[in-house]
Design a protein around this motif. Structure first.
Motif, PDB file in Angstrom:
ATOM      1  N   ASN A  73      -2.968  29.326 -23.026  1.00  0.00           N
ATOM      2  CA  ASN A  73      -4.624  29.416 -23.127  1.00  0.00           C
ATOM      3  C   ASN A  73      -5.103  28.867 -24.347  1.00  0.00           C
ATOM      4  O   ASN A  73      -5.987  28.363 -24.257  1.00  0.00           O
ATOM      5  CB  ASN A  73      -5.115  30.603 -22.797  1.00  0.00           C
ATOM      6  N   ALA A  74      -4.247  29.304 -25.525  1.00  0.00           N
ATOM      7  CA  ALA A  74      -4.604  28.826 -26.912  1.00  0.00           C
ATOM      8  C   ALA A  74      -4.393  27.186 -27.175  1.00  0.00           C
ATOM      9  O   ALA A  74      -5.435  26.740 -27.811  1.00  0.00           O
ATOM     10  CB  ALA A  74      -3.887  29.482 -28.002  1.00  0.00           C
ATOM     11  N   LYS A  75      -3.761  26.609 -26.173  1.00  0.00           N
ATOM     12  CA  LYS A  75      -3.616  25.235 -26.345  1.00  0.00           C
ATOM     13  C   LYS A  75      -4.106  24.366 -25.133  1.00  0.00           C
ATOM     14  O   LYS A  75      -4.113  23.317 -25.123  1.00  0.00           O
ATOM     15  CB  LYS A  75      -1.989  24.721 -26.262  1.00  0.00           C
ATOM     16  N   ASN A  76      -4.902  25.110 -24.280  1.00  0.00           N
ATOM     17  CA  ASN A  76      -5.412  24.569 -23.026  1.00  0.00           C
ATOM     18  C   ASN A  76      -4.575  23.536 -22.454  1.00  0.00           C
ATOM     19  O   ASN A  76      -4.716  22.361 -21.894  1.00  0.00           O
ATOM     20  CB  ASN A  76      -6.843  23.784 -23.402  1.00  0.00           C
ATOM     21  N   THR A  77      -3.216  24.259 -22.212  1.00  0.00           N
ATOM     22  CA  THR A  77      -2.278  23.352 -21.671  1.00  0.00           C
ATOM     23  C   THR A  77      -1.504  23.889 -20.520  1.00  0.00           C
ATOM     24  O   THR A  77      -1.291  25.285 -20.566  1.00  0.00           O
ATOM     25  CB  THR A  77      -1.178  22.943 -22.712  1.00  0.00           C
ATOM     26  N   VAL A  78      -1.285  23.275 -19.472  1.00  0.00           N
ATOM     27  CA  VAL A  78      -0.307  23.895 -18.284  1.00  0.00           C
ATOM     28  C   VAL A  78       0.804  23.128 -18.150  1.00  0.00           C
ATOM     29  O   VAL A  78       0.887  22.016 -18.790  1.00  0.00           O
ATOM     30  CB  VAL A  78      -1.309  23.720 -17.043  1.00  0.00           C
ATOM     31  N   TYR A  79       1.855  23.931 -17.949  1.00  0.00           N
ATOM     32  CA  TYR A  79       3.214  23.256 -17.826  1.00  0.00           C
ATOM     33  C   TYR A  79       3.707  23.558 -16.314  1.00  0.00           C
ATOM     34  O   TYR A  79       3.210  24.257 -15.665  1.00  0.00           O
ATOM     35  CB  TYR A  79       4.386  23.938 -18.772  1.00  0.00           C
ATOM     36  N   LEU A  80       4.703  22.571 -16.177  1.00  0.00           N
ATOM     37  CA  LEU A  80       5.321  22.852 -14.814  1.00  0.00           C
ATOM     38  C   LEU A  80       6.833  22.424 -14.628  1.00  0.00           C
ATOM     39  O   LEU A  80       7.394  21.227 -15.121  1.00  0.00           O
ATOM     40  CB  LEU A  80       4.804  21.634 -13.474  1.00  0.00           C
ATOM     41  N   GLN A  81       7.393  23.418 -14.917  1.00  0.00           N
ATOM     42  CA  GLN A  81       9.135  23.541 -15.037  1.00  0.00           C
ATOM     43  C   GLN A  81       9.601  23.108 -13.447  1.00  0.00           C
ATOM     44  O   GLN A  81       9.503  23.959 -12.605  1.00  0.00           O
ATOM     45  CB  GLN A  81       9.719  24.522 -15.678  1.00  0.00           C
ATOM     46  N   MET A  82      10.498  22.002 -13.339  1.00  0.00           N
ATOM     47  CA  MET A  82      10.995  21.719 -12.104  1.00  0.00           C
ATOM     48  C   MET A  82      12.354  21.676 -12.314  1.00  0.00           C
ATOM     49  O   MET A  82      12.941  20.765 -13.162  1.00  0.00           O
ATOM     50  CB  MET A  82      10.359  20.277 -11.645  1.00  0.00           C
ATOM     51  N   ASN A  83      13.020  22.640 -11.425  1.00  0.00           N
ATOM     52  CA  ASN A  83      14.657  22.565 -11.264  1.00  0.00           C
ATOM     53  C   ASN A  83      15.030  22.257  -9.941  1.00  0.00           C
ATOM     54  O   ASN A  83      14.476  22.334  -9.074  1.00  0.00           O
ATOM     55  CB  ASN A  83      14.929  23.923 -11.608  1.00  0.00           C
ATOM     56  N   SER A  84      16.250  22.075  -9.695  1.00  0.00           N
ATOM     57  CA  SER A  84      16.804  21.629  -8.628  1.00  0.00           C
ATOM     58  C   SER A  84      16.115  20.503  -7.702  1.00  0.00           C
ATOM     59  O   SER A  84      15.822  20.766  -6.607  1.00  0.00           O
ATOM     60  CB  SER A  84      17.055  22.946  -7.749  1.00  0.00           C
ATOM     61  N   LEU A  85      15.878  19.775  -8.583  1.00  0.00           N
ATOM     62  CA  LEU A  85      14.785  18.577  -7.939  1.00  0.00           C
ATOM     63  C   LEU A  85      15.647  17.740  -7.001  1.00  0.00           C
ATOM     64  O   LEU A  85      16.792  17.597  -6.842  1.00  0.00           O
ATOM     65  CB  LEU A  85      14.309  17.510  -9.156  1.00  0.00           C
ATOM     66  N   LYS A  86      14.644  17.398  -5.602  1.00  0.00           N
ATOM     67  CA  LYS A  86      15.365  16.693  -4.710  1.00  0.00           C
ATOM     68  C   LYS A  86      14.731  15.236  -4.389  1.00  0.00           C
ATOM     69  O   LYS A  86      13.406  15.373  -5.023  1.00  0.00           O
ATOM     70  CB  LYS A  86      15.001  17.552  -3.356  1.00  0.00           C
ATOM     71  N   PRO A  87      15.372  14.400  -3.831  1.00  0.00           N
ATOM     72  CA  PRO A  87      14.500  13.209  -3.566  1.00  0.00           C
ATOM     73  C   PRO A  87      13.137  13.394  -3.072  1.00  0.00           C
ATOM     74  O   PRO A  87      12.149  12.560  -3.241  1.00  0.00           O
ATOM     75  CB  PRO A  87      15.460  12.625  -2.532  1.00  0.00           C
ATOM     76  N   GLU A  88      13.006  14.193  -2.066  1.00  0.00           N
ATOM     77  CA  GLU A  88      11.602  14.423  -1.454  1.00  0.00           C
ATOM     78  C   GLU A  88      10.728  15.103  -2.563  1.00  0.00           C
ATOM     79  O   GLU A  88       9.452  15.133  -2.137  1.00  0.00           O
ATOM     80  CB  GLU A  88      11.836  15.333  -0.125  1.00  0.00           C
ATOM     81  N   ASP A  89      11.153  15.354  -3.680  1.00  0.00           N
ATOM     82  CA  ASP A  89       9.987  15.699  -4.791  1.00  0.00           C
ATOM     83  C   ASP A  89       9.532  14.428  -5.314  1.00  0.00           C
ATOM     84  O   ASP A  89       8.439  14.581  -6.087  1.00  0.00           O
ATOM     85  CB  ASP A  89      10.690  16.582  -5.789  1.00  0.00           C
ATOM     86  N   THR A  90       9.788  13.208  -4.996  1.00  0.00           N
ATOM     87  CA  THR A  90       9.465  12.057  -5.670  1.00  0.00           C
ATOM     88  C   THR A  90       8.013  11.815  -5.353  1.00  0.00           C
ATOM     89  O   THR A  90       7.411  11.976  -4.247  1.00  0.00           O
ATOM     90  CB  THR A  90      10.083  10.958  -4.857  1.00  0.00           C
ATOM     91  N   ALA A  91       7.246  11.824  -6.262  1.00  0.00           N
ATOM     92  CA  ALA A  91       5.770  11.683  -6.042  1.00  0.00           C
ATOM     93  C   ALA A  91       4.878  11.305  -7.443  1.00  0.00           C
ATOM     94  O   ALA A  91       5.729  11.526  -8.629  1.00  0.00           O
ATOM     95  CB  ALA A  91       4.871  12.955  -5.455  1.00  0.00           C
ATOM     96  N   VAL A  92       3.574  11.064  -7.325  1.00  0.00           N
ATOM     97  CA  VAL A  92       2.731  11.144  -8.556  1.00  0.00           C
ATOM     98  C   VAL A  92       2.272  12.497  -8.490  1.00  0.00           C
ATOM     99  O   VAL A  92       1.729  13.102  -7.550  1.00  0.00           O
ATOM    100  CB  VAL A  92       1.527  10.059  -8.457  1.00  0.00           C
ATOM    101  N   TYR A  93       2.494  12.958  -9.671  1.00  0.00           N
ATOM    102  CA  TYR A  93       2.023  14.385  -9.921  1.00  0.00           C
ATOM    103  C   TYR A  93       0.644  14.557 -10.872  1.00  0.00           C
ATOM    104  O   TYR A  93       0.726  13.717 -11.944  1.00  0.00           O
ATOM    105  CB  TYR A  93       3.156  15.494 -10.831  1.00  0.00           C
ATOM    106  N   TYR A  94      -0.153  15.037 -10.340  1.00  0.00           N
ATOM    107  CA  TYR A  94      -1.481  15.178 -11.003  1.00  0.00           C
ATOM    108  C   TYR A  94      -1.790  16.612 -11.353  1.00  0.00           C
ATOM    109  O   TYR A  94      -1.621  17.789 -10.736  1.00  0.00           O
ATOM    110  CB  TYR A  94      -2.693  14.840 -10.056  1.00  0.00           C
ATOM    111  N   CYS A  95      -2.342  16.815 -12.684  1.00  0.00           N
ATOM    112  CA  CYS A  95      -2.638  18.331 -13.202  1.00  0.00           C
ATOM    113  C   CYS A  95      -4.419  18.260 -12.761  1.00  0.00           C
ATOM    114  O   CYS A  95      -4.925  17.407 -12.768  1.00  0.00           O
ATOM    115  CB  CYS A  95      -2.413  18.552 -14.551  1.00  0.00           C
ATOM    116  N   SER A  96      -4.686  19.463 -12.765  1.00  0.00           N
ATOM    117  CA  SER A  96      -6.084  19.664 -12.492  1.00  0.00           C
ATOM    118  C   SER A  96      -6.474  20.753 -13.290  1.00  0.00           C
ATOM    119  O   SER A  96      -5.731  21.978 -13.418  1.00  0.00           O
ATOM    120  CB  SER A  96      -6.623  19.969 -10.898  1.00  0.00           C
ATOM    121  N   CYS A  97      -7.709  20.861 -13.653  1.00  0.00           N
ATOM    122  CA  CYS A  97      -8.200  22.325 -14.347  1.00  0.00           C
ATOM    123  C   CYS A  97      -9.571  22.330 -14.103  1.00  0.00           C
ATOM    124  O   CYS A  97     -10.477  21.670 -14.089  1.00  0.00           O
ATOM    125  CB  CYS A  97      -8.087  22.169 -15.895  1.00  0.00           C
ATOM    126  N   ASP A  98      -9.945  23.821 -13.726  1.00  0.00           N
ATOM    127  CA  ASP A  98     -11.242  24.131 -13.607  1.00  0.00           C
ATOM    128  C   ASP A  98     -11.912  24.416 -14.825  1.00  0.00           C
ATOM    129  O   ASP A  98     -11.693  25.685 -15.299  1.00  0.00           O
ATOM    130  CB  ASP A  98     -11.206  25.317 -12.584  1.00  0.00           C
TER     131      ASP A  98
END
Length: 119
Positions: A73-98
């Motif tokens: 919250n101090a950095k206004n930053t969100v993270y996504l740790q992705m492990n055990s990735l699969k081919p079906e995870d292939t995509a464009v990833y978008y972040c969103s903030c309210d």
């Protein structure tokens, strides 16, 4: 105005890991929900994960147990740790903030970052 800048996408082999980051900047009074969505070619955008100010999280069924969302919250930053990735995870990833920019909450979106998982 508020800007979201994503980083961390790339190419990885199946079973590997990636960490995405999204930093919000600009006129920010507070941020409520922060999240990640993804869109694969020919498919609709789908929820990956969200996290609220207090830390409660929500995950899409396809990523539960493999992905972890967190925020600084101090950095206004969100993270996504992705492990055990699969081919079906292939995509464009978008972040969103309210974001409350002083006039009420509006949802902002990042430009997207490509994640490609090879088999």
């Amino acid at each position: 105005q508020v800007q979201l800048v994503e980083s961390g996408g790339g190419l990885v082999q199946a079973g590997g890991s990636l960490r995405l980051s999204c930093a919000a900047s600009g006129r920010i009074f507070s941020i409520n929900v922060m999240g990640w969505y993804r869109q694969a070619p020919g498919k609709q955008r789908e929820l990956v994960a969200t996290i609220i100010t207090g830390g409660s999280t929500n995950y899409g069924d396809s990523v539960k147990g493999r992905f972890t969302i967190s925020r600084d919250n101090a950095k206004n930053t969100v993270y996504l740790q992705m492990n055990s990735l699969k081919p079906e995870d292939t995509a464009v990833y978008y972040c969103s903030c309210d974001v409350n920019d002083g006039r009420g909450f509006l949802r902002y979106w990042g430009q997207g970052t490509q994640v490609t998982v090879s088999s």
